[in-house]
Structure formats: structure tokens, C-alpha cells
Design an enzyme around this catalytic site. Structure first.
Site, PDB file in Angstrom:
ATOM      1  N   GLU A  17       3.843  -3.044  -7.577  1.00  0.00           N
ATOM      2  CA  GLU A  17       2.809  -2.758  -8.565  1.00  0.00           C
ATOM      3  C   GLU A  17       2.060  -1.489  -8.162  1.00  0.00           C
ATOM      4  O   GLU A  17       2.347  -0.857  -7.143  1.00  0.00           O
ATOM      5  CB  GLU A  17       1.840  -3.943  -8.679  1.00  0.00           C
ATOM      6  CG  GLU A  17       1.028  -4.190  -7.421  1.00  0.00           C
ATOM      7  CD  GLU A  17       0.098  -5.401  -7.531  1.00  0.00           C
ATOM      8  OE1 GLU A  17       0.300  -6.231  -8.444  1.00  0.00           O
ATOM      9  OE2 GLU A  17      -0.811  -5.512  -6.687  1.00  0.00           O
ATOM     10  N   ASN A  55       7.020 -11.506  -9.135  1.00  0.00           N
ATOM     11  CA  ASN A  55       5.906 -11.352 -10.053  1.00  0.00           C
ATOM     12  C   ASN A  55       5.957 -10.081 -10.878  1.00  0.00           C
ATOM     13  O   ASN A  55       5.522 -10.061 -12.027  1.00  0.00           O
ATOM     14  CB  ASN A  55       4.599 -11.383  -9.263  1.00  0.00           C
ATOM     15  CG  ASN A  55       4.450 -12.672  -8.475  1.00  0.00           C
ATOM     16  OD1 ASN A  55       4.907 -12.757  -7.345  1.00  0.00           O
ATOM     17  ND2 ASN A  55       3.841 -13.677  -9.071  1.00  0.00           N
ATOM     18  N   ASP A  93      -8.541  -0.680  -6.885  1.00  0.00           N
ATOM     19  CA  ASP A  93      -7.596   0.037  -7.752  1.00  0.00           C
ATOM     20  C   ASP A  93      -8.136   1.414  -8.136  1.00  0.00           C
ATOM     21  O   ASP A  93      -8.145   1.790  -9.319  1.00  0.00           O
ATOM     22  CB  ASP A  93      -7.309  -0.771  -9.026  1.00  0.00           C
ATOM     23  CG  ASP A  93      -7.025  -2.235  -8.745  1.00  0.00           C
ATOM     24  OD1 ASP A  93      -6.332  -2.515  -7.748  1.00  0.00           O
ATOM     25  OD2 ASP A  93      -7.504  -3.098  -9.504  1.00  0.00           O
ATOM     26  N   HIS A 134      -2.816   0.072  -3.827  1.00  0.00           N
ATOM     27  CA  HIS A 134      -3.131   0.487  -5.199  1.00  0.00           C
ATOM     28  C   HIS A 134      -3.780   1.868  -5.203  1.00  0.00           C
ATOM     29  O   HIS A 134      -4.931   2.056  -5.585  1.00  0.00           O
ATOM     30  CB  HIS A 134      -4.011  -0.504  -5.921  1.00  0.00           C
ATOM     31  CG  HIS A 134      -3.867  -0.374  -7.402  1.00  0.00           C
ATOM     32  ND1 HIS A 134      -3.365  -1.363  -8.196  1.00  0.00           N
ATOM     33  CD2 HIS A 134      -4.115   0.681  -8.226  1.00  0.00           C
ATOM     34  CE1 HIS A 134      -3.326  -0.947  -9.449  1.00  0.00           C
ATOM     35  NE2 HIS A 134      -3.766   0.309  -9.491  1.00  0.00           N
ATOM     36  N   ARG A 169     -13.139  -5.098  -1.942  1.00  0.00           N
ATOM     37  CA  ARG A 169     -12.095  -4.083  -1.783  1.00  0.00           C
ATOM     38  C   ARG A 169     -12.769  -2.743  -2.080  1.00  0.00           C
ATOM     39  O   ARG A 169     -13.274  -2.535  -3.175  1.00  0.00           O
ATOM     40  CB  ARG A 169     -10.915  -4.348  -2.723  1.00  0.00           C
ATOM     41  CG  ARG A 169     -10.090  -5.563  -2.315  1.00  0.00           C
ATOM     42  CD  ARG A 169      -8.914  -5.799  -3.255  1.00  0.00           C
ATOM     43  NE  ARG A 169      -9.373  -6.188  -4.581  1.00  0.00           N
ATOM     44  CZ  ARG A 169      -8.565  -6.310  -5.632  1.00  0.00           C
ATOM     45  NH1 ARG A 169      -7.276  -6.039  -5.514  1.00  0.00           N
ATOM     46  NH2 ARG A 169      -9.049  -6.687  -6.799  1.00  0.00           N
TER      47      ARG A 169
END
Length: 315
Positions: free
Chosen positions: A194, A157, A14, A258, A292
């Protein structure tokens, strides 16, 4: 042979990079322990890799924001620094682990690596459901808040919402929904929209976002509106039916997403900042897999002034 990308910073998901008027690049991201917010700064993108990390906020041991600190973003709004982030309550408060709400901290020091960070509390959207991944941007003198949140009446979600702000930690009006998971590539594993990020260029406002589960199915989509439009009118926004950035199986870059955008060192170009994995066989719960990594690559443009994201594995 195309230049194959290597991670800029390993084990940081992120990622958010912001270039301030002081000439420095500032970096923050989710840390693998999900227990704190760290910042680093450098006078170049490459310099961020070796820059010392400063922990500016630690989660408390218990309470409503004491678990799973996710996706911090650093912004300079109305003369002060803010970090927006999501956190979950202690398990003794909620039966379910994933009950995130969004929060803000503030620092009035000119250098956010120094000075005191003040906890400003929850950013209340008026809807008491799972929410996360907040970002802010200013357009025509209005500060906007953009985030992901669950609507119990809509399958999935999380959806994307936008609202004006009265202060950098309080909304000024009700949220409007800009996008929900609806295409096949948005609902693989999880029904998710998101991680929104905003880019203004070529007479348009672009919102990138991420969709599907955070494995190799994770991919990025795009919304856009004219910069003269009413941004709070959902009809002003166009949504790409296809992903604009996705896994590159050929070169082994999986689940890119992200993202954030930052200014290139030439002061004009745009850099795309995102995380991705370099393998797909995750042992155990993917939530606790730390691999990640943060990648950075140039964003390009087509003849119509639309962004060209290219492949997740190459410059």
C-alpha cells in the site's frame, strides 16, 4: 553521534508534501479523527510545522464516503488542484467498517488554500473491492493513477495497481497489477502492499510502497523500471526482495512508512517524507492511536543511481 530525527509534525499519518511551481510547499495527511481533509502551506519545509491548517473538505454524516477519510494526497494535474483520498461508507450501508473506495475533489483556484473544492465522485477502477492510497504522476505525456486494492482471488489485503487516466478523476484503461505481498517482511500481521509514491531520477522510475501491519512491522519496499519501458507491462518492473526502510529499534523509531517524496529547498535534492511511531505499546485499537508522526529526511543515492533511504531515525 548521528543526528536523531524529531517529528516535523506530530499526529499526522500518511503525510504528503508537494512543492509547487509557486515556490510553496503544500502538506496534507490523515488527521486522527479521520473526518476531514486539511491543507497547510509554507515557503519552507520547517515552516509547515507552524503553518495554519485549512479544512477544505469534511465528510458527510452518512453515505458511501462518510467514515474513515484516509491518506489524502494533493496533486496539480492538467491545470487544476486535486485531492485524492479514500473513505468508507456508513456502517448502516455496509456490515463491515473497512469498505473503502477512492474519491477525488477539485479546485481550479491558483491557490488551493482558497477557492471552492468540487466533489468529483468515486475514482472507479472497474473492481468493486477495498481500495485506497491513490497517487498520480505524469510520464511521457500520460497521466497515471497508482493505488492499492484487494483482489479476492489473491491472498492478502491489498496489491499495487497502475492505470492510465482519461481525466484526472477517470481511468482510461484497465488496471495492471505491479506487486503483491509475497516476501516475509510484507506479510507480518497483514498481507499488504500500500501507500505507493513515485520518484523519477537517473533514467528510472521508482515506486516506494509500504507493507505489513501498521505497527513496528511496517516497512517500505521499492519497485523500479527504466523510464523508457512500457510502464503498464508488469515485467518491466523490478522488485527489491528486501525492505529499503524499516524500524530503528536502537533509536526508537517504529513502523516508518506511507511515504511521499518532495523537492529539497535547493531545488535539486530529494526529501523523503514518512510517518512513524515513537513507541510500540499501543493501548486500545491501533486504528485510533493518533501517534503516527510526520518525519522528513534527505534521500541519498549510490554509485549506480539507486536511492539510499538510510535509517528511519537519522539524517
Amino acid at each position: 553521534m548521528a543526528d536523531i530525527l524529531k517529528p516535523l509534525i506530530e499526529q499526522r499519518a500518511d503525510p504528503h508534501i508537494y512543492r509547487h511551481s509557486d515556490g510553496y510547499y503544500y502538506f496534507t495527511a490523515s488527521v486522527p479523527q479521520y473526518d476531514r481533509i486539511e491543507l497547510r502551506r509554507a515557503d519552507s519545509i520547517a515552516g509547515l510545522a507552524g503553518a495554519p491548517a485549512v479544512d477544505v473538505w469534511h465528510k458527510p454524516d452518512t453515505g458511501p464516503y462518510s467514515e474513515l477519510v484516509w491518506a489524502p494526497e494533493l496533486h496539480f494535474n492538467q491545470g487544476a488542484w486535486y485531492v485524492y483520498f479514500a473513505a468508507a461508507p456508513s456502517r448502516e450501508i455496509k456490515d463491515q467498517l473497512f469498505q473503502h473506495r477512492m474519491y477525488a475533489i477539485r479546485n481550479t483556484n491558483a491557490n488551493p488554500m482558497e477557492g471552492e473544492w468540487e466533489f468529483m465522485g468515486q475514482v472507479d477502477t472497474g473492481i468493486d473491492t477495498f481500495c485506497l492510497d491513490a497517487t498520480t504522476f505524469t510520464h511521457d505525456g500520460v497521466l497515471y493513477y497508482l493505488w492499492a486494492q484487494k483482489d479476492v482471488a489473491i491472498e492478502g489485503n491489498s496489491n499495487l495497481y497502475l492505470a492510465p487516466m482519461a481525466t484526472p478523476w477517470q481511468l482510461a484503461g484497465p488496471p495492471v497489477m505491479l506487486s503483491k505481498p509475497e516476501f516475509d517482511w510484507e506479510i507480518r500481521g497483514f498481507w499488504v502492499n500500500e501507500g505507493p509514491s513515485v520518484l523519477k531520477r537517473n533514467g528510472k522510475i521508482f515506486i516506494s510502497y509500504s507493507a505489513s501491519a501498521t505497527d513496528e512491522n511496517y516497512a517500505m519496499g521499492l519497485l523500479w523500471a527504466d523510464d523508457t519501458a512500457d510502464l503498464l507491462d508488469p515485467a518491466a518492473w523490478t522488485k527489491s526482495p528486501e525492505p529499503v526502510f524499516a524500524t530503528c529499534y536502537e533509536h526508537g523509531i517504529y513502523g516508518p512508512g506511507h511515504n511521499s517524496f518532495t523537492t529539497a529547498e535547493d531545488g535539486d535534492g530529494v526529501l523523503l517524507v514518512y510517518h512513524a511511531r515513537t513507541y510500540t505499546e499501543i493501548v486500545g485499537d491501533p486504528l485510533w492511536n493518533p501517534d503516527r508522526h510526520t518525519f522528513v529526511k534527505p534521500l541519498r543515492w549510490d554509485a549506480q543511481g539507486m536511492p539510499v533511504f538510510g535509517r528511519s531515525s537519522t539524517l
